[in-house]
Design a protein around this motif. Sequence first.
Motif, PDB file in Angstrom:
ATOM      1  N   PHE A  30       8.373  -3.078  -9.261  1.00 53.88           N
ATOM      2  CA  PHE A  30       8.278  -1.652  -9.578  1.00 53.88           C
ATOM      3  C   PHE A  30       9.629  -0.947  -9.488  1.00 53.88           C
ATOM      4  CE2 PHE A  30       3.855  -2.580  -8.464  1.00 53.88           C
ATOM      5  CZ  PHE A  30       3.195  -1.954  -9.508  1.00 53.88           C
ATOM      6  N   GLY A  31      10.710  -1.716  -9.198  1.00 58.67           N
ATOM      7  CA  GLY A  31      12.032  -1.117  -9.122  1.00 58.67           C
ATOM      8  C   GLY A  31      12.158  -0.138  -7.977  1.00 58.67           C
ATOM      9  N   ILE A  32      11.534  -0.469  -6.841  1.00 60.29           N
ATOM     10  CA  ILE A  32      11.495   0.439  -5.692  1.00 60.29           C
ATOM     11  C   ILE A  32      12.216  -0.189  -4.508  1.00 60.29           C
ATOM     12  CG2 ILE A  32       9.937   1.399  -3.933  1.00 60.29           C
ATOM     13  CD1 ILE A  32       7.923   1.893  -6.186  1.00 60.29           C
ATOM     14  N   THR A  33      12.996   0.604  -3.791  1.00 60.83           N
ATOM     15  CA  THR A  33      13.651   0.152  -2.571  1.00 60.83           C
ATOM     16  C   THR A  33      13.102   0.944  -1.394  1.00 60.83           C
ATOM     17  OG1 THR A  33      15.683  -0.375  -3.776  1.00 60.83           O
ATOM     18  CG2 THR A  33      15.851  -0.147  -1.378  1.00 60.83           C
ATOM     19  N   LEU A  34      12.441   0.241  -0.479  1.00 65.50           N
ATOM     20  CA  LEU A  34      11.871   0.871   0.713  1.00 65.50           C
ATOM     21  C   LEU A  34      12.192   0.006   1.926  1.00 65.50           C
ATOM     22  CD1 LEU A  34       8.305   1.900  -0.586  1.00 65.50           C
ATOM     23  CD2 LEU A  34      10.192   3.448  -0.037  1.00 65.50           C
ATOM     24  N   PRO A  35      12.178   0.583   3.120  1.00 62.80           N
ATOM     25  CA  PRO A  35      12.410  -0.215   4.328  1.00 62.80           C
ATOM     26  C   PRO A  35      11.324  -1.281   4.498  1.00 62.80           C
ATOM     27  CG  PRO A  35      12.607   2.138   4.795  1.00 62.80           C
ATOM     28  CD  PRO A  35      12.045   2.017   3.416  1.00 62.80           C
ATOM     29  N   VAL A  36      11.738  -2.480   4.890  1.00 62.90           N
ATOM     30  CA  VAL A  36      10.799  -3.564   5.196  1.00 62.90           C
ATOM     31  C   VAL A  36      10.557  -3.542   6.704  1.00 62.90           C
ATOM     32  CG1 VAL A  36      10.466  -6.048   5.208  1.00 62.90           C
ATOM     33  CG2 VAL A  36      11.541  -4.945   3.239  1.00 62.90           C
ATOM     34  N   ILE A  37       9.318  -3.286   7.105  1.00 59.52           N
ATOM     35  CA  ILE A  37       8.992  -3.092   8.519  1.00 59.52           C
ATOM     36  C   ILE A  37       7.887  -4.078   8.898  1.00 59.52           C
ATOM     37  CG2 ILE A  37       8.433  -1.399  10.302  1.00 59.52           C
ATOM     38  CD1 ILE A  37       9.000   0.797   8.234  1.00 59.52           C
ATOM     39  N   TYR A  38       8.261  -5.322   9.158  1.00 58.15           N
ATOM     40  CA  TYR A  38       7.255  -6.304   9.534  1.00 58.15           C
ATOM     41  C   TYR A  38       6.619  -5.903  10.866  1.00 58.15           C
ATOM     42  CZ  TYR A  38       8.459  -9.467   5.765  1.00 58.15           C
ATOM     43  OH  TYR A  38       8.638 -10.017   4.526  1.00 58.15           O
ATOM     44  N   GLY A  39       5.308  -6.001  10.917  1.00 58.55           N
ATOM     45  CA  GLY A  39       4.564  -5.568  12.090  1.00 58.55           C
ATOM     46  C   GLY A  39       3.771  -4.299  11.824  1.00 58.55           C
ATOM     47  N   GLU A  40       4.143  -3.571  10.745  1.00 53.93           N
ATOM     48  CA  GLU A  40       3.337  -2.404  10.397  1.00 53.93           C
ATOM     49  C   GLU A  40       2.015  -2.868   9.782  1.00 53.93           C
ATOM     50  OE1 GLU A  40       4.624   0.143   7.221  1.00 53.93           O
ATOM     51  OE2 GLU A  40       5.589  -1.504   6.134  1.00 53.93           O
ATOM     52  N   LYS A  41       1.037  -2.000   9.745  1.00 58.86           N
ATOM     53  CA  LYS A  41      -0.255  -2.361   9.174  1.00 58.86           C
ATOM     54  C   LYS A  41      -0.123  -2.609   7.674  1.00 58.86           C
ATOM     55  CE  LYS A  41      -3.106   0.243  12.449  1.00 58.86           C
ATOM     56  NZ  LYS A  41      -4.135   1.330  12.588  1.00 58.86           N
ATOM     57  N   LYS A  42      -0.949  -3.532   7.179  1.00 57.14           N
ATOM     58  CA  LYS A  42      -0.952  -3.825   5.744  1.00 57.14           C
ATOM     59  C   LYS A  42      -1.258  -2.566   4.940  1.00 57.14           C
ATOM     60  CE  LYS A  42      -4.486  -6.048   4.172  1.00 57.14           C
ATOM     61  NZ  LYS A  42      -5.446  -7.132   3.838  1.00 57.14           N
ATOM     62  N   GLN A  43      -2.191  -1.740   5.439  1.00 53.43           N
ATOM     63  CA  GLN A  43      -2.552  -0.514   4.725  1.00 53.43           C
ATOM     64  C   GLN A  43      -1.370   0.443   4.661  1.00 53.43           C
ATOM     65  OE1 GLN A  43      -6.244   1.408   5.771  1.00 53.43           O
ATOM     66  NE2 GLN A  43      -7.243  -0.526   6.295  1.00 53.43           N
ATOM     67  N   ASN A  44      -0.558   0.465   5.700  1.00 55.07           N
ATOM     68  CA  ASN A  44       0.600   1.356   5.708  1.00 55.07           C
ATOM     69  C   ASN A  44       1.654   0.868   4.721  1.00 55.07           C
ATOM     70  OD1 ASN A  44       1.869   3.717   7.236  1.00 55.07           O
ATOM     71  ND2 ASN A  44       3.489   2.172   7.366  1.00 55.07           N
ATOM     72  N   ALA A  45       1.879  -0.455   4.677  1.00 51.87           N
ATOM     73  CA  ALA A  45       2.859  -1.019   3.744  1.00 51.87           C
ATOM     74  C   ALA A  45       2.441  -0.756   2.307  1.00 51.87           C
ATOM     75  CB  ALA A  45       3.014  -2.522   3.994  1.00 51.87           C
ATOM     76  N   LEU A  46       1.160  -0.997   2.009  1.00 51.91           N
ATOM     77  CA  LEU A  46       0.655  -0.751   0.658  1.00 51.91           C
ATOM     78  C   LEU A  46       0.687   0.739   0.339  1.00 51.91           C
ATOM     79  CD1 LEU A  46      -0.622  -1.885  -1.916  1.00 51.91           C
ATOM     80  CD2 LEU A  46      -2.865  -1.667  -0.815  1.00 51.91           C
ATOM     81  N   GLY A  47       0.361   1.556   1.317  1.00 50.38           N
ATOM     82  CA  GLY A  47       0.380   3.000   1.111  1.00 50.38           C
ATOM     83  C   GLY A  47       1.765   3.519   0.781  1.00 50.38           C
ATOM     84  N   ARG A  48       2.787   3.015   1.486  1.00 50.83           N
ATOM     85  CA  ARG A  48       4.153   3.444   1.210  1.00 50.83           C
ATOM     86  C   ARG A  48       4.571   3.061  -0.206  1.00 50.83           C
ATOM     87  NH1 ARG A  48       8.431   1.540   3.768  1.00 50.83           N
ATOM     88  NH2 ARG A  48       7.523  -0.340   4.695  1.00 50.83           N
ATOM     89  N   LEU A  49       4.151   1.857  -0.640  1.00 53.56           N
ATOM     90  CA  LEU A  49       4.472   1.421  -1.998  1.00 53.56           C
ATOM     91  C   LEU A  49       3.785   2.301  -3.031  1.00 53.56           C
ATOM     92  CD1 LEU A  49       5.478  -0.599  -4.167  1.00 53.56           C
ATOM     93  CD2 LEU A  49       3.371  -1.904  -3.734  1.00 53.56           C
ATOM     94  N   LEU A  50       2.499   2.537  -2.854  1.00 50.09           N
ATOM     95  CA  LEU A  50       1.728   3.290  -3.846  1.00 50.09           C
ATOM     96  C   LEU A  50       2.180   4.741  -3.931  1.00 50.09           C
ATOM     97  CD1 LEU A  50      -1.849   1.852  -3.154  1.00 50.09           C
ATOM     98  CD2 LEU A  50      -0.258   1.234  -5.002  1.00 50.09           C
ATOM     99  N   GLN A  51       2.490   5.355  -2.790  1.00 54.08           N
ATOM    100  CA  GLN A  51       2.937   6.745  -2.843  1.00 54.08           C
ATOM    101  C   GLN A  51       4.277   6.866  -3.546  1.00 54.08           C
ATOM    102  OE1 GLN A  51       3.594   8.832   0.820  1.00 54.08           O
ATOM    103  NE2 GLN A  51       5.362   7.603   1.413  1.00 54.08           N
ATOM    104  N   GLU A  52       5.113   5.841  -3.411  1.00 46.95           N
ATOM    105  CA  GLU A  52       6.414   5.863  -4.088  1.00 46.95           C
ATOM    106  C   GLU A  52       6.237   5.708  -5.597  1.00 46.95           C
ATOM    107  OE1 GLU A  52      10.584   6.350  -3.925  1.00 46.95           O
ATOM    108  OE2 GLU A  52       8.979   6.658  -2.462  1.00 46.95           O
ATOM    109  N   ILE A  53       5.257   4.870  -6.000  1.00 42.96           N
ATOM    110  CA  ILE A  53       4.979   4.704  -7.432  1.00 42.96           C
ATOM    111  C   ILE A  53       4.516   6.025  -8.024  1.00 42.96           C
ATOM    112  CG2 ILE A  53       3.481   3.585  -9.121  1.00 42.96           C
ATOM    113  CD1 ILE A  53       3.400   1.153  -7.263  1.00 42.96           C
TER     114      ILE A  53
END
Length: 304
Positions: A30-53
């Motif tokens: 998706f051409g997006i650069t976001l912080p990679v935070i291993y240990g965060e919830k899967k829903q939070n990681a997906l949420g950060r991606l989707l909100q950026e899209i």
Amino acid sequence: MSGAREKLQWASKRVTTVQEDVAYALFGIFGITLPVIYGEKKQNALGRLLQEIVARSGEITVLDWIGQPSEFNSCLPAHITSYTTPPRTPSPLSEEYIHTQVSSLRHTVSAGLASKFYDQLEQLRAPRFANCRLHLPCISFRVTEVRRRRGLTQETPITYRIKADGLHDLLITTEETLVQFSRARPTQQTFLLVRPWDRHLLGVPDFAEQSDFADDTESIGDWTEPGSPIDDSDELPGDSPVKGEPGSRALRLMVRLGQPFDAFLLAQQRIGEYKRIASDYNIIAQVKDITSVDSMDVGTVEIL
């Protein structure tokens, strides 16, 4: 794959060893650069991606999913598998049908009212996220009745019959328990059926091509004053059969808005704040009378 929703459908069947990588592995796609935070919830990681899209593209198709809502935001899914089902594609309207309907509307809708409605929609800004809250431009309809279907008291999920001002009655199936009420038995909780606003219906450039995404101060119930009169010499593509006629763009928009659409059911949490009620099926709604634009509230609603 051209659209965000198509890419998400493709990615919905991918499996990763680390759950956060379901989102992280899509950053480049998706051409997006976001912080990679291993240990965060899967829903939070997906949420950060989707909100950026959504923030970058303004694509409301990202909000088209079936399944469980995310803890990140109720308008986003908890799992990427919610995108497995292909999005509903409305049947295209023929130019002949649009022309016939526009001719009919000229006798039932004042040009001024149609133009004012067009202006209100044109002035809506892009959907955006702020502090995990979605500010969604939409057309809203107040729900006047929520009733559980008789004879199905043991069913899970539950099917409700919904009535809303300006819309045909419809059924909604959800795993959530809704407060039942009617006009005779009102409740303090407010429900809305909303149509997320798709600016492409106006035939204007994509949100990504617009430069001004300032804070949107509109809210449901507050109508924006109309702007400058519409220049009918600048018609939408394919408008040649009615080009130059007064208010043709506004009337053509009304014809499109009269077709069935994908709706969201929102439940008020606090004043001005709503939560999306996830459904097991697409919620397909349709206005009763497109000429009754006074029953359609245009604005931006805040969704938790």
